[in-house]
Structures are given as structure tokens and as C-alpha cells.
Design an enzyme around this catalytic site. Structure first.
Site, short mmCIF file in Angstrom:
data_model
loop_
_atom_site.label_atom_id
_atom_site.label_comp_id
_atom_site.label_asym_id
_atom_site.label_seq_id
_atom_site.Cartn_x
_atom_site.Cartn_y
_atom_site.Cartn_z
N HIS A 91 0.90 -1.16 0.00
CA HIS A 91 0.07 -0.16 0.12
C HIS A 91 0.91 1.30 -0.09
CE1 HIS A 91 -3.10 -2.84 1.07
NE2 HIS A 91 -2.53 -3.12 2.07
N HIS A 116 5.33 6.70 6.82
CA HIS A 116 5.07 6.25 5.19
C HIS A 116 4.88 7.39 4.69
CE1 HIS A 116 1.46 5.94 7.51
NE2 HIS A 116 0.87 6.37 6.42
C1 LIG Z 1 -1.32 3.11 11.11
C2 LIG Z 1 -1.32 3.61 9.64
C3 LIG Z 1 -1.69 4.95 9.74
C4 LIG Z 1 -1.89 5.44 8.32
S1 LIG Z 1 -2.35 7.16 8.26
C5 LIG Z 1 -1.78 4.92 7.29
O1 LIG Z 1 -1.74 5.26 6.05
C6 LIG Z 1 -1.41 3.11 7.51
O2 LIG Z 1 -1.45 2.88 8.65
ZN LIG Z 2 -0.93 7.29 6.09
#
Ligand SMILES: Cc1cc(=S)c(O)co1
Ligand SMILES: [Zn+2]
Length: 262
Positions: free
Chosen positions: A64, A94
Site C-alpha cells: 500500500h 510512510h
Molecule cells: C497505522 C497507519 C496509519 C496511516 S495514516 C496509514 O496510512 C497506514 O497505517
Molecule cells: Zn498514512
């Protein structure tokens, strides 16, 4: 379900409600920050970032996004202050980005999208025993968000963009030690804050958002390197480029966005 959530035609943000009922909840993220509607709160403290003793572990492509994970077994890497009542421990950071510079951020400002957005994810280890427990608690997480804007090359980020070739495919991971993410933060830590959610399933409404007003500037070449990643695994026939991995703004539903600055 039989197919995993994503950002495609069949499994994208407009489909998430089918498997994740929080998608239409009352404190969903991201949002459009309408700066004229924000409320200046003079009692908001400055954000205090203590990342110097951080221990980064690895960089990985989780299908992702691309994420750098930290050792979070003690309070050596925390964020304090702002609206936060506790120190929150850095777990990972990320990015979300677009297929071109006109889109890519999750939050928008007066309808303006940025080419991307950095999320530094922290959890309330003072109150909860684990990240997973905190991730579903209303005051469990604090995410520090920084818009990405194209401009000069970013020298601290360069170590990360130069490592992206090692994690081109889903479920790939590589060692990534001694990366102090405070080098990614702008000089000015003015922020907007509001109560929201994860922007990816399971969309838990557990996030105190701290969105910095000032962006992180990076070069177009560095932006392009994010777009060389793939959502898909190396073994998969169809290789889909990782881009446009952002959720669009969600209804504010009466929430107030506070500003730490006039
Ligand atoms: C824990 C987490 C927070 C965000 S904002 C994301 O995109 C994925 O996982
Ligand atoms: Zn995020």
C-alpha cells in the site's frame, strides 16, 4: 474478503465501506483543511519531537505504501506537546503520493492537493500496552503529517529515495538503520490539529492529527522514484505501479480544526 482493499477501480476508497463500516464514521480522515474555518488556540503547546535516540529497523513495501519501521520498546523516540496529554512513541513513517504532481496528498488545504504526504505514526504507550491496542483507542495514535512539495532536492530524504530500488515489490523489506526522521521536518512546526482516523482500512477513529503548515520540499527526480515502486509482488504477472495511494477528503461532520498559529 476474497480481495484485499487497495486503490484500484474495484477495491478503492469508494468501496472500502463494504468491508470496513467505519468508512462512513463521524471522525474520518483525511479532510480538506479550510484555513479560514480553523480556530486559533493560543493554549496549544508547541510540538516537541525527540527522535535523536531513534532506532530505525527496516524499510518495506507493504503493498500500500513504503514504510520505515522503528524499535518502539521504550520512550526513546517520542513526540510530545501540541494537544497531546501523553508522549506518543514513533512506530513507523510512510508516504502517500500521486501519479503526477497535481495530486497525491491525503489532506488538502482550501481544496489544494500536494504531490504527496508523509505520515509519522506514533502510539500512546503511556496508556496502552501495544501499538495494536492503541490503534483502536480514541486517544491511541498521533500522526504527524507533512505535505510534500516539489522544489530543491532534499538531502536527508535522498538516503530513503536511493533505497527504494531495494523494495520495489510488495512484501519486500531491507535493512534501514540509523535514519533520524527529524531531518525530514521543516524548520517551522506550525500545525493544524483535529481528531480523525487512519486513512487506510481498518480506518480506526484513533488518531489525533497534527498537520504541519510548512511542506517538505523534494526534487521532481525524488518524486519520480516513489513512482517506480509497485503495488504488486514480483511474482505477479501484472505489474501495477504504486501511485495515487491516497484517500480523498472525508466529511468534517461538525469537527473543529484548531491552529497553533495565527
Ligand atoms: C497505522 C497507519 C496509519 C496511516 S495514516 C496509514 O496510512 C497506514 O497505517
Ligand atoms: Zn498514512
Amino acid at each position: 474478503g476474497h480481495h484485499c482493499w487497495g486503490y484500484g477501480e474495484e477495491n478503492g476508497p469508494s468501496d472500502w465501506y463494504k468491508d470496513y463500516s467505519l468508512a462512513n464514521g463521524d471522525r474520518q480522515s483525511p479532510i480538506d483543511i479550510q484555513s479560514e474555518q480553523t480556530v486559533y488556540n493560543s493554549s496549544l503547546k508547541p510540538i516537541w519531537v525527540s527522535y535523536d535516540a531513534c532506532t530505525s529497523l527496516s524499510i518495506c513495501n507493504n503493498g500500500h505504501s513504503v514504510m520505515v519501521e522503528y524499535e518502539d520498546c521504550d520512550d526513546k523516540t517520542v513526540i510530545r506537546g501540541g494537544p497531546l496529554e501523553f508522549p506518543y512513541r514513533l512506530k513507523q513513517f510512510h508516504f502517500h503520493w500521486g501519479g503526477k504532481d497535481s495530486r497525491g496528498s491525503e489532506h488538502t488545504v482550501n481544496g489544494k492537493s500536494y504531490p504527496g504526504e508523509l505520515h509519522l505514526v506514533h502510539w500512546n504507550a503511556a496508556k496502552y500496552k501495544s501499538f495494536d491496542e492503541a490503534a483502536s483507542a480514541p486517544d491511541g495514535l498521533a500522526v504527524l503529517g507533512v505535505f510534500l512539495e516539489t522544489g530543491e532536492k532534499h538531502s536527508v530524504l535522498h538516503r530513503l529515495t536511493d533505497a527504494l530500488y531495494m523494495v520495489r515489490f510488495k512484501e519486500t523489506k531491507a535493512q534501514f538503520k540509523d535514519f533520524n526522521p527529524s531531518g525530514l521536518l521543516p524548520d517551522c512546526l506550525d500545525y493544524w490539529t483535529y481528531r480523525g482516523s487512519l486513512t487506510t482500512p481498518p480506518l480506526h477513529e484513533s488518531v489525533t492529527w497534527l498537520m504541519l503548515k510548512e511542506p517538505l520540499y523534494l526534487s521532481e527526480k525524488q518524486m519520480e522514484k516513489f513512482r517506480t515502486l509497485f503495488f504488486s509482488g514480483e511474482e505477479e504477472g501484472l505489474r501495477t505501479r504504486m501511485m495515487d495511494n491516497f484517500r480523498p477528503p472525508q466529511p468534517l461532520k461538525g469537527r473543529t480544526v484548531e491552529a497553533s498559529f495565527r
